[in-house]
Design an enzyme around this catalytic site. Structure first.
Site, short mmCIF file in Angstrom:
data_model
loop_
_atom_site.label_atom_id
_atom_site.label_comp_id
_atom_site.label_asym_id
_atom_site.label_seq_id
_atom_site.Cartn_x
_atom_site.Cartn_y
_atom_site.Cartn_z
CG HIS A 193 -1.98 -1.03 1.20
ND1 HIS A 193 -2.84 -1.22 0.14
CD2 HIS A 193 -2.30 -1.98 2.13
CE1 HIS A 193 -3.65 -2.23 0.41
NE2 HIS A 193 -3.34 -2.72 1.60
CG ASP A 212 -3.27 -8.29 0.71
OD1 ASP A 212 -2.48 -8.57 1.62
OD2 ASP A 212 -4.31 -7.61 0.89
CG HIS A 246 -7.11 -5.04 1.93
ND1 HIS A 246 -6.72 -5.99 2.86
CD2 HIS A 246 -8.27 -4.52 2.39
CE1 HIS A 246 -7.60 -6.03 3.85
NE2 HIS A 246 -8.56 -5.16 3.59
CG ASP A 284 -5.42 -9.84 3.45
OD1 ASP A 284 -5.09 -10.38 2.38
OD2 ASP A 284 -5.13 -8.66 3.72
#
Length: 308
Positions: A122, A159, A161, A243
């Site tokens: 990120h 991931d 996200h 996740d």
């Protein structure tokens, strides 16, 4: 050559507030889950400034160094924190990714898994966010391209996200292909299929909330794997977030350990041709501790099988 595990105890020294999902126990559980596996264990070096500067400007590095607290915790944004030794942990995370690239390029290992924190996908060029300080996977890709003279490097991010930071850092890099699957919509709000990179070098695969492994496998078979084959990467870098697991508290996908095993198998097979089996995997998310440990073990077991 086998599979290298690259980690360092300094990565346990990055502290977050009590109850924060990106906690020290994440790395403890991953390392415990990998016990007993046949791995070449390497210490993550402390990266040089020049490694960070492949993706981030000097003013950003200077800012983070200046904001490291002498004691306690310092909040960078609503999710991202610094503690007194956070920069040491972050430098080891970058150093692990760079060391992993060097190891597989030199034939020291067939593939590698970097068990480090803080995560990285990120972090944008001048913006820490989403628990991340530096773009570990993007830095590894740039290192492979610039230091090892590769022409084509693929980064695959599974991931849950979207890796907005990796996308931003590689957006204008025609030698890099980013393939990213993510629950959509979900924080940080990026990752739509229309986001294609400055050189048509980004493939985003949005997955709807509530979907599971069957939908993921179909999307990878129809989109990601053909795109990888056409690109003919000389190295594949994986942003390995766990996740998307059904038990993870921060999202709503329903993958199992077997789905992480499948996707790892497919990416290792994709690397067999033009990449000569060279795969570097860096740990990103995963916030249910049991699911994280079990999924990471399944992932690394497949790396080991591919590396034999």
């Amino acid at each position: 050559m086998g599979t290298a595990l690259i980690t360092h105890a300094d990565c346990l020294d990055h502290l977050t507030p009590e109850g924060h999902p990106e906690q020290v126990a994440r790395l403890d559980h991953v390392l415990h889950g990998l016990q007993g596996l046949d791995l070449l264990r390497l210490a993550a070096p402390r990266c040089e400034d020049r490694d960070i500067l492949r993706a981030h400007p000097q003013r950003y590095l200077d800012r983070l160094v200046a904001e490291v607290p002498g004691s306690g915790l310092h909040r960078l944004d609503e999710d991202t924190w610094l503690s007194p030794r956070s920069m040491e942990a972050a430098r080891r995370a970058v150093g692990a990714a760079v060391r992993a690239v060097d190891a597989v390029m030199a034939g020291e290992a067939r593939n590698a898994f970097c068990a480090t924190r803080p995560p990285g996908h990120h972090a944008e060029a001048e913006t820490p966010m989403g628990f991340c300080l530096f773009g570990n996977a993007a830095i590894a890709a740039k290192h492979a391209l610039d230091r090892h003279g590769l022409d084509r490097v693929a980064v695959v991010d599974f991931d849950v996200h979207h890796g907005n930071g990796t996308q931003a850092l590689l957006w204008d890099e025609p030698r890099a292909l980013l393939i990213s699957s993510q629950q959509y919509p979900l924080w940080p709000g990026t990752g739509a299929a229309a986001e294609r990179g400055g050189h048509d070098n980004v493939l985003n695969i949005p997955l709807p909330p509530g979907s599971g492994g069957a939908e993921m496998r179909a999307a990878y078979a129809e989109q990601a794997l053909p795109r990888l084959a056409a690109f003919e990467p000389e190295l594949i870098i994986i942003s390995a977030g766990f996740d998307a697991h059904a038990d993870d508290p921060l999202a709503e996908l329903n993958w199992t350990e077997q789905d992480f095993r499948w996707i790892t198998q497919q990416l290792c097979r994709a690397a067999q041709g033009s990449a000569r089996g060279r795969v570097v995997s860096v740990l990103e998310g995963g916030y249910d501790l049991r699911a994280l440990a079990d999924s990471a073990r399944a992932h690394v077991q497949e790396l080991i099988e591919a590396g034999r």
